[in-house]
Design an enzyme around this catalytic site. Sequence first.
Site, PDB file in Angstrom:
ATOM      1  N   GLY A  85       0.802  -1.216   0.000  1.00 42.20           N
ATOM      2  CA  GLY A  85       0.000   0.000   0.000  1.00 42.20           C
ATOM      3  C   GLY A  85       0.834   1.265   0.000  1.00 42.20           C
ATOM      4  O   GLY A  85       2.061   1.239   0.002  1.00 42.20           O
ATOM      5  N   TYR A  89      -2.622   7.417   7.591  1.00 48.03           N
ATOM      6  CA  TYR A  89      -2.438   8.127   8.856  1.00 48.03           C
ATOM      7  C   TYR A  89      -3.008   7.295   9.986  1.00 48.03           C
ATOM      8  O   TYR A  89      -4.087   6.704   9.859  1.00 48.03           O
ATOM      9  CB  TYR A  89      -3.156   9.482   8.815  1.00 48.03           C
ATOM     10  CG  TYR A  89      -3.245  10.170  10.164  1.00 48.03           C
ATOM     11  CD1 TYR A  89      -2.114  10.740  10.752  1.00 48.03           C
ATOM     12  CD2 TYR A  89      -4.453  10.243  10.854  1.00 48.03           C
ATOM     13  CE1 TYR A  89      -2.187  11.355  11.994  1.00 48.03           C
ATOM     14  CE2 TYR A  89      -4.536  10.865  12.093  1.00 48.03           C
ATOM     15  CZ  TYR A  89      -3.402  11.417  12.658  1.00 48.03           C
ATOM     16  OH  TYR A  89      -3.474  12.025  13.884  1.00 48.03           O
ATOM     17  N   GLY A 161      -3.452  -2.994   5.147  1.00 45.08           N
ATOM     18  CA  GLY A 161      -2.163  -3.258   4.528  1.00 45.08           C
ATOM     19  C   GLY A 161      -1.458  -4.384   5.261  1.00 45.08           C
ATOM     20  O   GLY A 161      -1.430  -4.395   6.493  1.00 45.08           O
ATOM     21  N   VAL A 173      -5.092  -3.749   9.897  1.00 43.33           N
ATOM     22  CA  VAL A 173      -6.227  -2.935   9.471  1.00 43.33           C
ATOM     23  C   VAL A 173      -6.501  -1.862  10.523  1.00 43.33           C
ATOM     24  O   VAL A 173      -6.324  -2.095  11.719  1.00 43.33           O
ATOM     25  CB  VAL A 173      -7.471  -3.834   9.257  1.00 43.33           C
ATOM     26  CG1 VAL A 173      -7.823  -4.619  10.503  1.00 43.33           C
ATOM     27  CG2 VAL A 173      -8.668  -3.028   8.766  1.00 43.33           C
ATOM     28  N   CYS A 190      -3.971   6.473   0.947  1.00 42.94           N
ATOM     29  CA  CYS A 190      -3.751   5.233   0.193  1.00 42.94           C
ATOM     30  C   CYS A 190      -3.410   5.511  -1.268  1.00 42.94           C
ATOM     31  O   CYS A 190      -3.597   4.652  -2.139  1.00 42.94           O
ATOM     32  CB  CYS A 190      -4.961   4.311   0.313  1.00 42.94           C
ATOM     33  SG  CYS A 190      -5.353   3.898   2.028  1.00 42.94           S
TER      34      CYS A 190
END
EC number: 2.3.1.181
Length: 241
Positions: A85, A89, A161, A173, A190
């Site tokens: 990915g 944040y 990711g 996640v 992303c």
Amino acid sequence: MCATPVSPTPLPSTTPLTLRWRGSEPYEASFEAMRTFTDERTADTPDEIWLVEHPPVFTLGQAGNPAHLLAADSGIPLVKVDRGGQITYHGPGQVVAYLLLDLRRRKLMVRELVTRIEQAVIDTLAAYNLAGERKAGAPGIYVAPGPDVGLHAGAKIAALGLKIRNGCSYHGVSLNVNMDLRPFLAINPCGYAGLETVDMATLGVAAGWDDVARTFAERLTANLDGSPAAVAQPQAGVLTA
């Protein structure tokens, strides 16, 4: 909205799965701990899910483009990591679940694991009367159109990711619960310019971090192990499902 991937119903697993509540922890500490855990695990090491909340940090995937950080002077650190990915944040008010799983032992392909993680997010949102959906080619979960979401339909509410090393996963996640969303304006989330990011609070959910973390842990366990095991309220220490 894309078609929902069809995934076999998970069978009850005999593989131990431990849920660890790590509290508020700097991202770098979690990152190094994940790598160490994965490097040192053996064929008998129980799988773990870590529930974490991070201080503000941007993370950039191993193939990520630094140009997706739009404001280098934000005061928020950027950490380059080895997951897939682009940039995302993490910050207070976000539930982060790290999945340290032996995929070979669980007989899980990576795509199926991603599908089950995404389904756990969708199931968690549904528990709070929110509808989430997948988007083809864009891992994560997005707000589904509906009468109560207004202009937030299509906004991203969870990012995903993973890294697979020697058949074992780490990273995971993040689900936005009740955050200061302004740091997302400093990035292309992303890697998608102009993508709105939203949290559950903006959509009217009053539940706090602990409540959502507990619900999310239950849904992850159910989707991975095939049994909706009850999970105690997150607290310091170890919770075993």
